[in-house]
Design a protein around this motif. Structure first.
Motif, mmCIF file in Angstrom:
data_model
loop_
_atom_site.group_PDB
_atom_site.id
_atom_site.type_symbol
_atom_site.label_atom_id
_atom_site.label_comp_id
_atom_site.label_asym_id
_atom_site.label_seq_id
_atom_site.Cartn_x
_atom_site.Cartn_y
_atom_site.Cartn_z
ATOM 1 N N ALA A 88 33.496 43.675 41.726
ATOM 2 C CA ALA A 88 32.278 43.567 40.919
ATOM 3 C C ALA A 88 32.473 44.168 39.540
ATOM 4 O O ALA A 88 31.717 43.870 38.605
ATOM 5 C CB ALA A 88 31.117 44.265 41.634
ATOM 6 N N ASN A 89 33.494 45.018 39.395
ATOM 7 C CA ASN A 89 33.768 45.667 38.113
ATOM 8 C C ASN A 89 34.867 44.978 37.313
ATOM 9 O O ASN A 89 35.211 45.442 36.222
ATOM 10 C CB ASN A 89 34.187 47.120 38.355
ATOM 11 N N MET A 90 35.431 43.909 37.837
ATOM 12 C CA MET A 90 36.596 43.300 37.200
ATOM 13 C C MET A 90 36.234 41.979 36.546
ATOM 14 O O MET A 90 35.921 40.984 37.221
ATOM 15 C CB MET A 90 37.719 43.101 38.234
ATOM 16 N N ALA A 91 36.292 41.974 35.208
ATOM 17 C CA ALA A 91 35.977 40.747 34.465
ATOM 18 C C ALA A 91 36.936 39.630 34.841
ATOM 19 O O ALA A 91 36.564 38.449 34.846
ATOM 20 C CB ALA A 91 36.039 41.029 32.965
ATOM 21 N N GLY A 92 38.179 39.992 35.185
ATOM 22 C CA GLY A 92 39.152 38.978 35.564
ATOM 23 C C GLY A 92 38.744 38.213 36.806
ATOM 24 O O GLY A 92 39.043 37.026 36.941
ATOM 25 N N PHE A 93 38.057 38.892 37.730
ATOM 26 C CA PHE A 93 37.559 38.194 38.922
ATOM 27 C C PHE A 93 36.511 37.161 38.525
ATOM 28 O O PHE A 93 36.540 36.014 38.986
ATOM 29 C CB PHE A 93 36.970 39.192 39.916
ATOM 30 N N GLY A 94 35.557 37.573 37.668
ATOM 31 C CA GLY A 94 34.527 36.634 37.233
ATOM 32 C C GLY A 94 35.107 35.434 36.529
ATOM 33 O O GLY A 94 34.662 34.295 36.738
ATOM 34 N N GLN A 103 45.530 33.515 39.798
ATOM 35 C CA GLN A 103 44.696 34.706 39.714
ATOM 36 C C GLN A 103 43.673 34.736 40.854
ATOM 37 O O GLN A 103 43.344 35.798 41.384
ATOM 38 C CB GLN A 103 44.013 34.773 38.351
ATOM 39 N N GLN A 104 43.179 33.571 41.260
ATOM 40 C CA GLN A 104 42.304 33.524 42.444
ATOM 41 C C GLN A 104 43.049 34.009 43.678
ATOM 42 O O GLN A 104 42.508 34.760 44.497
ATOM 43 C CB GLN A 104 41.795 32.094 42.652
ATOM 44 N N ALA A 154 38.210 34.203 36.953
ATOM 45 C CA ALA A 154 38.985 33.400 37.902
ATOM 46 C C ALA A 154 38.098 32.487 38.729
ATOM 47 O O ALA A 154 38.477 31.352 39.050
ATOM 48 C CB ALA A 154 39.797 34.313 38.823
ATOM 49 N N PHE A 155 36.877 32.956 39.079
ATOM 50 C CA PHE A 155 35.993 32.158 39.949
ATOM 51 C C PHE A 155 34.750 31.658 39.214
ATOM 52 O O PHE A 155 33.820 31.155 39.846
ATOM 53 C CB PHE A 155 35.590 32.992 41.160
ATOM 54 N N SER A 156 34.730 31.812 37.882
ATOM 55 C CA SER A 156 33.608 31.331 37.061
ATOM 56 C C SER A 156 32.287 31.914 37.535
ATOM 57 O O SER A 156 31.279 31.203 37.677
ATOM 58 C CB SER A 156 33.552 29.794 37.077
ATOM 59 N N CYS A 157 32.297 33.228 37.819
ATOM 60 C CA CYS A 157 31.089 33.909 38.294
ATOM 61 C C CYS A 157 30.310 34.487 37.114
ATOM 62 O O CYS A 157 30.898 35.100 36.213
ATOM 63 C CB CYS A 157 31.442 35.038 39.260
ATOM 64 N N LYS A 158 29.004 34.344 37.155
ATOM 65 C CA LYS A 158 28.127 34.996 36.200
ATOM 66 C C LYS A 158 27.615 36.290 36.822
ATOM 67 O O LYS A 158 27.767 36.525 38.014
ATOM 68 C CB LYS A 158 26.959 34.086 35.831
ATOM 69 N N ALA A 159 27.039 37.143 36.019
ATOM 70 C CA ALA A 159 26.483 38.391 36.547
ATOM 71 C C ALA A 159 25.506 38.083 37.668
ATOM 72 O O ALA A 159 24.670 37.188 37.552
ATOM 73 C CB ALA A 159 25.789 39.159 35.431
ATOM 74 N N VAL A 162 28.971 34.908 45.503
ATOM 75 C CA VAL A 162 27.860 35.543 46.223
ATOM 76 C C VAL A 162 28.363 36.696 47.081
ATOM 77 O O VAL A 162 27.815 37.803 47.051
ATOM 78 C CB VAL A 162 27.116 34.502 47.088
ATOM 79 N N ASP A 163 29.416 36.452 47.848
ATOM 80 C CA ASP A 163 29.983 37.467 48.744
ATOM 81 C C ASP A 163 31.443 37.111 48.961
ATOM 82 O O ASP A 163 31.775 36.312 49.829
ATOM 83 C CB ASP A 163 29.218 37.481 50.075
ATOM 84 N N PHE A 164 32.317 37.666 48.154
ATOM 85 C CA PHE A 164 33.722 37.281 48.211
ATOM 86 C C PHE A 164 34.368 37.724 49.522
ATOM 87 O O PHE A 164 35.239 37.034 50.057
ATOM 88 C CB PHE A 164 34.485 37.865 47.026
#
Length: 623
Positions: free
Chosen positions: A595-601, A554-555, A603-608, A39-41
């Motif tokens: 928000a532009n890095m797929a690796g972040f999503g 990675q987190q 690492a934290f299992s974030c959806k769009a 939500v807000d890293f």
């Protein structure tokens, strides 16, 4: 154009909590939990620090970077106030210098220093002797009559008066008259202390004032004059510029005179009739420059006139304070070396070197892969990387030897002379004189294609030297960000792709809240926003290449980046910065690039959503 980046400290949230009061700790324990990572890293990582650091009254902002600056200041101060014995050669020399200010040594030391200087002045018999003594005094670190600046076209400029401003010599009001009277008494007191008989001190003080009045009248601004040394010999023969340059070990064949009327006047005043005036003048100005480091009554007279009367201080500076300021100005490398001995070891610098080398290699591979950097652009950027000079901490081998004496007066003269030597023998490859190794700094100097990383930056949480995520996610990303600012200036990029990248980043940040209903200025901040994203991409690529990394590692990489930017700002300050700030607010320096890095999503299992742009909309600079 030189682009600079000045990092500041991050302290762990646990540390902030530890120092909170009991009531604050209880309040924090009952506060709602930080927002979720997806939500807000920024808030997810920094909420504990933000809650522990409310903005102090009168401050417009406060950041964890401020804490690192303050830590560096405290560490630097400890080298003087809490010195370690046998910590290393630099600290030992620093200790010896400070110990030389002990009062029991001062009187005999002062006499041993002054005697040969004053004897040389007393031996002046002919006009040519005057310019010879001036040259010798300059070489010893005592610039009298004029200044010589090799950094500025071998510039000679007036430095002939004892007052801080020319107005003291030209104004006629009662306050100035009173100051002139005090100054004359001060001049006479130093001459008396140096052994001038009482019945002659007044006359010699008059000589000093008379010469200063004449030289002050021609010391104002005027068009500069560039001349060859041969031409100067014809126009200003009595100043013997060729001999002066030889004594200073300068091979200049051209010089610049900042105030030709001044030098014309000095040249005419160096004559047989003015010999006694020059002897009095030079005696006083030597005493005046050395007085802060001499015995009584020189020391007290200087402090009372310059510091209390002219500067308005309540009390004069102490001997150690005067010496400390001299060391800081003339031997900053000694302080930096002592700092490195105590706080940053060679192993830590070597680990930093491994990280930056890995990132440079990742950048080279990214350039070759890139479809937006083509043809001449790729060649140019690869050349930048191949020729890039990276300094990690000031190299002690580049610090000129420092001769330490157990005499305060001799130490002071050696430091003054050292400052003159460094000024005359500038080396473009040495550590810049305006950069302190004890301040956290990472900067790209475009004109030299050089990145400088200070020792003070190589501390937790920016750098942990353990080979883990912090090394790459914080320190590595900061280095790669500066590297990106260098590469992104290429004039041969694919213009269409370049414009598309900038348009995308501007649109993204324009949608973020600055304060209240005001939005971030995506255009003003676009270059730095692109550099943040580029730095994270290159650092992540280097990190992954360095070995197999699990999800937690990675987190930790992304947490290390977020840890850098904890900051509190007043809304009014943020709004006032809308059309001036080149950096986005701290929250968006974290959430924006991630928000532009797929690796972040991943690492934290974030959806769009709030923290993750849809994959097709993500901007990738180095795919």
């Amino acid at each position: 154009m030189t682009l600079t980046f000045r990092p500041l400290m991050i302290l762990a949230a646990a540390t902030a909590t530890l120092f909170a009061g009991h009531a604050d700790a209880k309040k924090m324990a009952s506060a709602p939990p930080p927002p979720a990572a997806c939500v807000d890293f920024y808030g997810h990582v920094n909420t504990p620090w933000l809650r522990s650091n409310p903005l102090p009254p009168g401050y417009s902002s406060r950041s964890m970077w401020d804490e690192l600056n303050e830590l560096g200041t405290r560490q630097r101060e400890s080298l003087f106030t809490s010195p370690l014995q046998n910590a290393g050669p630099a600290q030992n020399k620093l200790n010896a210098l400070m110990q030389s200010a002990e009062e029991t040594r001062i009187k005999a030391d002062s006499e041993r220093l002054l005697t040969p200087l004053l004897v040389e002045i007393d031996r002046i018999k002919k006009p040519k002797d005057v310019s010879g003594v001036i040259a010798n005094l300059h070489a010893r670190g005592l610039p009298v009559v004029f200044e010589f600046d090799t950094d500025n076209n071998n510039l000679f400029s007036a430095n002939a008066i004892g007052f801080p401003e020319l107005g003291f010599y030209t104004l006629q009001d009662p306050a100035t008259a009173a100051a002139q009277s005090r100054y004359r008494a001060y001049v006479e007191s130093l001459l008396l202390a140096s052994g001038v008989p009482g019945d002659s001190a007044g006359t010699q003080a008059g000589h000093v004032i008379s010469l200063e009045l004449q030289l002050a009248a021609v010391s104002g601004d005027s068009p500069s004059q560039a001349v060859t040394v041969k031409e100067a010999a014809k126009q200003y023969g009595n100043l013997q510029f060729a001999n002066y340059l030889k004594v200073q070990k300068s091979g200049a064949d051209k010089i610049m005179l900042a105030q030709p009327p001044f030098f014309k006047s000095v040249n005419s005043l160096i004559n047989a009739k003015m010999i006694e005036h020059w002897k009095s003048y030079l005696r006083f100005h030597v005493l005046n420059q050395l007085a802060p480091y001499l015995n009584e009554p020189y020391f007290s007279a200087h402090g009372q006139f310059h510091e209390v009367y002219l500067e308005g201080r309540a009390t004069p500076k102490s001997r150690t304070q005067n010496l400390r300021e001299l060391i800081e100005s003339s031997a900053p490398g000694l302080v930096d070396a002592a700092y490195a001995e105590r706080y940053i070891n060679d192993a830590r610098r070597q680990r930093a070197r491994e990280v930056v080398d890995a990132i440079v290699q990742a950048a080279e591979k990214a350039l070759v892969r890139s479809t937006t950097v083509v043809n001449e652009g790729e060649e140019r950027d690869l050349k930048i990387l191949k020729s890039l000079k990276i300094d990690i901490g000031r190299d002690p081998k580049t610090i000129a030897p420092i001769d330490v004496s157990d005499s305060l007066a001799n130490s002071a003269l050696k430091l003054l002379r050292r400052a003159r030597t460094i000024e005359i023998k500038q080396n473009p490859d040495i550590w810049p004189s305006d950069i302190s190794d004890t301040s956290p700094l990472l900067v790209y100097i475009a004109k030299d294609n050089r990145i400088i990383i200070s020792n003070a930056l190589l501390q937790a949480q920016v750098f942990d030297a353990q080979g883990g995520a912090v090394d790459y996610g914080a320190f590595g990303a900061l280095f790669a960000q500066q590297l990106s600012l260098a590469l992104y200036q290429s004039a041969f990029k694919n213009v269409t792709a370049l414009n598309a990248q900038r348009t995308s980043i501007v649109s993204q940040y324009n949608g973020y809240t600055l304060a209240g209903k005001k939005k971030v200025n995506g255009t003003m901040t676009s270059t730095q926003n692109l550099a943040d994203l580029s730095g994270l991409e290159l650092a992540m690529q280097a990190y992954v290449t360095s070995g197999t990394r699990d999800k937690k590692a990675q987190q930790d990489f992304f947490r290390a980046w977020a840890n850098l930017w904890g900051r509190v700002d007043r809304d009014s300050a943020l709004i006032a910065s809308y059309d001036k700030a080149i950096h986005a607010p701290a929250k968006w320096r974290v959430n924006g690039p991630l928000a532009n890095m797929a690796g972040f999503g991943t690492a934290f299992s974030c959806k769009a959503g709030a923290m993750q742009r849809p994959y097709k909309e993500q901007l990738r600079l180095w795919p």
